[in-house]
Design an enzyme around this catalytic site. Sequence first.
Site, PDB file in Angstrom:
ATOM      1  CE  LYS A 282       9.010  35.237   3.915  1.00  0.00           C
ATOM      2  NZ  LYS A 282       8.630  33.443   4.123  1.00  0.00           N
ATOM      3  NE  ARG A 356      13.331  24.004   4.168  1.00  0.00           N
ATOM      4  CZ  ARG A 356      12.419  22.803   4.458  1.00  0.00           C
ATOM      5  NH1 ARG A 356      12.330  22.196   3.729  1.00  0.00           N
ATOM      6  NH2 ARG A 356      11.083  23.550   5.448  1.00  0.00           N
TER       7      ARG A 356
END
Length: 508
Positions: A282, A356
């Site tokens: 990130k 996910r």
Amino acid sequence: MTALTLSTAAAPGLRADAIVIGVAKGSKGPVVAPGAEAVDQAYDGRLAGVLETLGASGAEGEVTKLPAPTGFKAPLVVAVGLGAEPEKDAAYDAEALRKAAGVAARTLTGVKKAAFALPLTDAAALGAIAEGVLLGAYAFTAYKENGKDAKARADKAPLAEAALLGGKPRDKEHKAAVERATAVTEELNRARDLINMPPNDLDPAAFAAIAQAAAKEHGLKVQVLDEKALEKGGYGGILGVGKGSASGPRLVKLSYTSSKADKHLAFVGKGITYDSGGISLKPAGHNETMKCDMSGAAAVFAAVVAAARLGLEVNVTGWLALAENMPSGSATRPGDVLRMYSGKTVEVLNTDAEGRLVLADALWAASQEKPDAVVDVATLTGAMVLALGSRTFGIMANDDSFRSALHEAAEEVGEPAWPMPLPEHLRKGMDSPTADIANMGERMGGGLVAGLFLREFVGEGITWAHLDIAGPAFNEGGPFGYTPKGGTGSAVRTLVRLAELTAAGDLG
């Protein structure tokens, strides 16, 4: 937690540090709400005018303090805004009561006892006020230095006791409403605690241990799969996300069973105890709050325990998919292919789309038990925050009526939510030349793409919904209503309400 008492005592004679009343926004100025008649009478019926002189309008979230009238044993009156006055003969909305009680409880930090004289028409209103008080009084202080000054500690302590005026201690419905509010809010506040815990103290193993302790306390069955068990079982998604961290992943199954149940719900929670983004690191400024990436698992954990405490006549299984997503020499790389628990292969194009992957394994595991419905909860995509803002979560589902039922349940308990589509044309963007599916697709509509990915791992014929709580799970701004800064416990009340409706047979 704040102690709640029900009291039929009159406000003037009640020994307390403050009396909380409601004030609404009327067409011609502030209006004193029902419940405060004794206070208004002590001001010779001119309380609304006094409040208006002090700048009060009755707007939601507004607080006005004034000295209590002569003869009152409480020295302070706290008037809290309820928002627009309801139509004639209509009751105040439960969420308005919940928010007002929460604002008042936050305002009364350091106070030993307050009496709440808010509009109370029935047990439902009493339950809403109780929830507001208990959620608004929340504070996360585990890592604060208490110091040696007892007065300083007392000044920062949450409201110690709240007397709910108009609540009847011997009324079965009133007692049940407060007991329900207490059970749900205690577990919701436990979820908040978990979300607020620093990641050096809450890794997957620590989270699993907390779940095991709660299971023992509340008579739940618990199963924890560690790295070896996950490897043996073929949980490639969870292992793939967790392999870059020194703290190994876990899959926790927490089960509440009712002997009277004929329905079974499965809740699946994303539990990334810290998300660095992995190799797809990130950017600066996006890491500081990533301890909250396990908010979905916290919500599922809290909902299962709350269902057990309420004795709901429905079987509820919670699946906590726990991992820490870190970059290292052993971390999954962009371009790697993972073989999931379902047997499908996934090409990982971005290691920051990790939620996910852990959910996919847990969804397939939940599907093997053939529950009547599966609901997953996750801080899944920034795209959902862009779409719905920071206070509303998105609902996707493979069944329109189930999606609508979840939306109605969320709105009923005061959790803003919005139904979202699963456009079939977005599925093609996840086609991979190497694997069965890629973990990324089109950038536009990214929240919907993530929902389509998850749908691939739900068993055939199983009703499923996905709650993307990326926006409301962690409040980076100032507190509002009964919502604190930091972890919020988003989706806990929606899941509990879904379980209640299922137990009552109201979902078919």
